[in-house]
Structure formats: structure tokens, C-alpha cells
Scaffold this motif. Structure first.
Motif, mmCIF file in Angstrom:
data_model
loop_
_atom_site.group_PDB
_atom_site.id
_atom_site.type_symbol
_atom_site.label_atom_id
_atom_site.label_comp_id
_atom_site.label_asym_id
_atom_site.label_seq_id
_atom_site.Cartn_x
_atom_site.Cartn_y
_atom_site.Cartn_z
ATOM 1 N N GLY A 75 0.815 -1.217 0.000
ATOM 2 C CA GLY A 75 0.000 0.000 0.000
ATOM 3 C C GLY A 75 0.844 1.259 0.000
ATOM 4 O O GLY A 75 0.581 2.213 -0.734
ATOM 5 N N VAL A 76 1.882 1.262 0.819
ATOM 6 C CA VAL A 76 2.769 2.427 0.912
ATOM 7 C C VAL A 76 3.489 2.652 -0.419
ATOM 8 O O VAL A 76 3.581 3.778 -0.911
ATOM 9 N N VAL A 77 3.983 1.572 -1.022
ATOM 10 C CA VAL A 77 4.704 1.680 -2.287
ATOM 11 C C VAL A 77 3.773 2.151 -3.401
ATOM 12 O O VAL A 77 4.134 3.021 -4.199
ATOM 13 N N LEU A 78 2.568 1.593 -3.470
ATOM 14 C CA LEU A 78 1.631 2.022 -4.516
ATOM 15 C C LEU A 78 1.271 3.500 -4.373
ATOM 16 O O LEU A 78 1.170 4.221 -5.369
ATOM 17 N N ARG A 79 1.105 3.948 -3.133
ATOM 18 C CA ARG A 79 0.809 5.372 -2.927
ATOM 19 C C ARG A 79 1.984 6.249 -3.381
ATOM 20 O O ARG A 79 1.794 7.302 -3.978
ATOM 21 N N ARG A 80 3.205 5.794 -3.121
ATOM 22 C CA ARG A 80 4.385 6.568 -3.544
ATOM 23 C C ARG A 80 4.502 6.596 -5.068
ATOM 24 O O ARG A 80 4.807 7.621 -5.660
ATOM 25 N N LEU A 81 4.256 5.463 -5.706
ATOM 26 C CA LEU A 81 4.313 5.414 -7.167
ATOM 27 C C LEU A 81 3.221 6.279 -7.794
ATOM 28 O O LEU A 81 3.468 6.994 -8.772
ATOM 29 N N ALA A 82 2.023 6.224 -7.227
ATOM 30 C CA ALA A 82 0.929 7.053 -7.755
ATOM 31 C C ALA A 82 1.274 8.534 -7.626
ATOM 32 O O ALA A 82 0.989 9.328 -8.538
ATOM 33 N N PRO B 189 -8.548 1.554 -7.197
ATOM 34 C CA PRO B 189 -8.655 0.176 -7.709
ATOM 35 C C PRO B 189 -7.347 -0.617 -7.580
ATOM 36 O O PRO B 189 -7.384 -1.833 -7.366
ATOM 37 N N LEU B 190 -6.224 0.057 -7.678
ATOM 38 C CA LEU B 190 -4.946 -0.648 -7.524
ATOM 39 C C LEU B 190 -4.800 -1.170 -6.100
ATOM 40 O O LEU B 190 -4.322 -2.291 -5.885
ATOM 41 N N LEU B 191 -5.188 -0.348 -5.152
ATOM 42 C CA LEU B 191 -5.148 -0.788 -3.754
ATOM 43 C C LEU B 191 -6.122 -1.939 -3.520
ATOM 44 O O LEU B 191 -5.794 -2.914 -2.835
ATOM 45 N N GLU B 192 -7.301 -1.851 -4.105
ATOM 46 C CA GLU B 192 -8.293 -2.922 -3.942
ATOM 47 C C GLU B 192 -7.818 -4.212 -4.589
ATOM 48 O O GLU B 192 -7.966 -5.295 -3.995
ATOM 49 N N LEU B 193 -7.272 -4.131 -5.789
ATOM 50 C CA LEU B 193 -6.793 -5.326 -6.478
ATOM 51 C C LEU B 193 -5.685 -6.044 -5.707
ATOM 52 O O LEU B 193 -5.534 -7.256 -5.818
ATOM 53 N N GLN C 134 0.466 -12.374 -0.395
ATOM 54 C CA GLN C 134 -0.379 -12.035 -1.537
ATOM 55 C C GLN C 134 -1.821 -11.984 -1.088
ATOM 56 O O GLN C 134 -2.336 -12.905 -0.490
ATOM 57 N N SER C 135 -2.440 -10.861 -1.357
ATOM 58 C CA SER C 135 -3.851 -10.710 -1.038
ATOM 59 C C SER C 135 -4.499 -9.936 -2.178
ATOM 60 O O SER C 135 -3.828 -9.443 -3.072
ATOM 61 N N GLY C 136 -5.804 -9.828 -2.127
ATOM 62 C CA GLY C 136 -6.500 -9.145 -3.201
ATOM 63 C C GLY C 136 -6.828 -10.104 -4.328
ATOM 64 O O GLY C 136 -6.628 -11.310 -4.228
ATOM 65 N N THR C 137 -7.315 -9.554 -5.411
ATOM 66 C CA THR C 137 -7.782 -10.384 -6.519
ATOM 67 C C THR C 137 -6.858 -10.352 -7.730
ATOM 68 O O THR C 137 -7.163 -10.971 -8.739
ATOM 69 N N LEU C 138 -5.740 -9.660 -7.648
ATOM 70 C CA LEU C 138 -4.806 -9.598 -8.773
ATOM 71 C C LEU C 138 -3.927 -10.848 -8.744
ATOM 72 O O LEU C 138 -3.075 -10.992 -7.880
ATOM 73 N N PRO C 139 -4.168 -11.776 -9.692
ATOM 74 C CA PRO C 139 -3.413 -13.034 -9.663
ATOM 75 C C PRO C 139 -2.050 -12.897 -10.330
ATOM 76 O O PRO C 139 -1.739 -11.870 -10.923
ATOM 77 N N GLY C 140 -1.275 -13.947 -10.217
ATOM 78 C CA GLY C 140 -0.005 -14.014 -10.928
ATOM 79 C C GLY C 140 1.186 -13.902 -10.010
ATOM 80 O O GLY C 140 1.071 -13.610 -8.819
ATOM 81 N N ALA C 141 2.330 -14.133 -10.624
ATOM 82 C CA ALA C 141 3.594 -14.039 -9.901
ATOM 83 C C ALA C 141 3.884 -12.576 -9.573
ATOM 84 O O ALA C 141 3.335 -11.660 -10.198
#
Length: 158
Positions: free
Chosen positions: A53-60, A146-150, A110-117
Motif C-alpha cells: 500500500g505504501v509503495v503504490l501510494r508513492r508510485l501514484a 482500484p490498484l489498492l483494492e486489487l 499475496q492478497s486481493g484479486t490480482l493473480p499471478g507471480a
């Protein structure tokens, strides 16, 4: 004549050594410097609590429409067209950001609905953050949500 005497004394099949000019490395572009600084920040944030969450907020924030990084990246991309060295330097700097994001994803459960490696998710999430630069300034928070939710991070504190 000096040159021909020198060439004649060399064994057959060997070329004469020519003086090589020292290749100067081009100075890093503003975009490259900003991307590498962002990669360092993200790598440090990836080691903290709740890193995704912290990293996504910084990237955004880094890719917000009014932030300096998107403009610098666009200028560097245009300047680098046709220049393989500049293009590779910019791609390498961006890859450092993606690797730091991947590290954050690997450290967190890994949490959320975004699958994959983690590698796949890092590529998709970074592309989504980069796309925020194309949005109206007021839309940044709406694109981050949505990125945080995924990634299962919607409950992180802002």
C-alpha cells in the motif's frame, strides 16, 4: 611511410591497432535520475510494514499528472528515439523501479484479486501507475483506489 613500415612488421591476419578515443558516458537524463531515485525510495519502503500500500501510494504520487517525473520521462523518451544508449538507460532505470515494486510484492503476503507471480503483478501495477500521468489531476486518487483494492490494500491508512 611510418605507417606502412609498422603494418609490414605485423604478422599476417592481424590488424594494426588504432588509437581508440575514450568514450564518454552521457550524463544521465533528468528522467533517469528521477527513476533511479524513485527506485531507491521504493526499495526502502518495500522493507517496511505493509509495503504494498505504501509503495503504490508513492508510485501514484510520482506519476501524478502534475509531478515532474512524467514530463521528464516523456522528454527523455522523445530525445532517446534513435539513440540506443539513451533508450537503454531509460529502460534500465524504469526496470529498477519495477524490481523494487516486485520486492515489495514478494515481501508481503499475496492478497486481493490480482493473480499471478510478483513479477507479473509488478509489471501491471507499474504500468497502471504510469498511466495515472495521463489522467486529469483530480483523478489520481480515483485511479489509485482500484490498484489498492486489487492488491488487497484498500484498508491501508492514506
Amino acid at each position: 611511410m611510418k605507417g606502412s613500415a609498422h603494418r609490414a612488421s605485423q604478422p599476417a591476419g592481424r590488424k594494426a591497432r588504432t588509437a581508440r578515443t575514450a568514450a564518454r558516458s552521457p550524463r544521465p537524463s533528468e528522467a533517469e535520475r528521477r527513476l533511479l531515485a524513485l527506485a531507491s525510495e521504493v526499495a526502502a519502503l518495500a522493507k517496511g510494514d505493509r509495503p504494498v500500500g505504501v509503495v503504490l501510494r508513492r508510485l501514484a504520487a510520482a506519476y501524478a499528472p502534475e509531478a515532474p517525473l512524467p514530463r521528464a520521462a516523456a522528454r527523455a523518451w522523445l530525445a532517446g528515439r534513435g539513440d540506443k544508449t539513451l533508450t537503454l538507460a531509460l529502460a534500465w532505470a524504469r526496470e529498477n523501479v519495477r524490481l523494487a515494486l516486485e520486492e515489495a510484492l514478494m515481501r508481503a503476503p499475496q492478497s486481493g484479486t490480482l493473480p499471478g507471480a510478483a513479477e507479473t503483478r509488478a509489471s501491471l501495477l507499474l504500468a497502471a501507475c504510469e498511466a495515472i500521468a495521463q489522467e486529469p489531476p483530480a483523478a489520481g486518487a480515483d485511479r489509485l483506489r482500484p490498484l489498492l483494492e486489487l492488491t488487497g490494500q484498500a484498508t491501508d491508512p492514506p
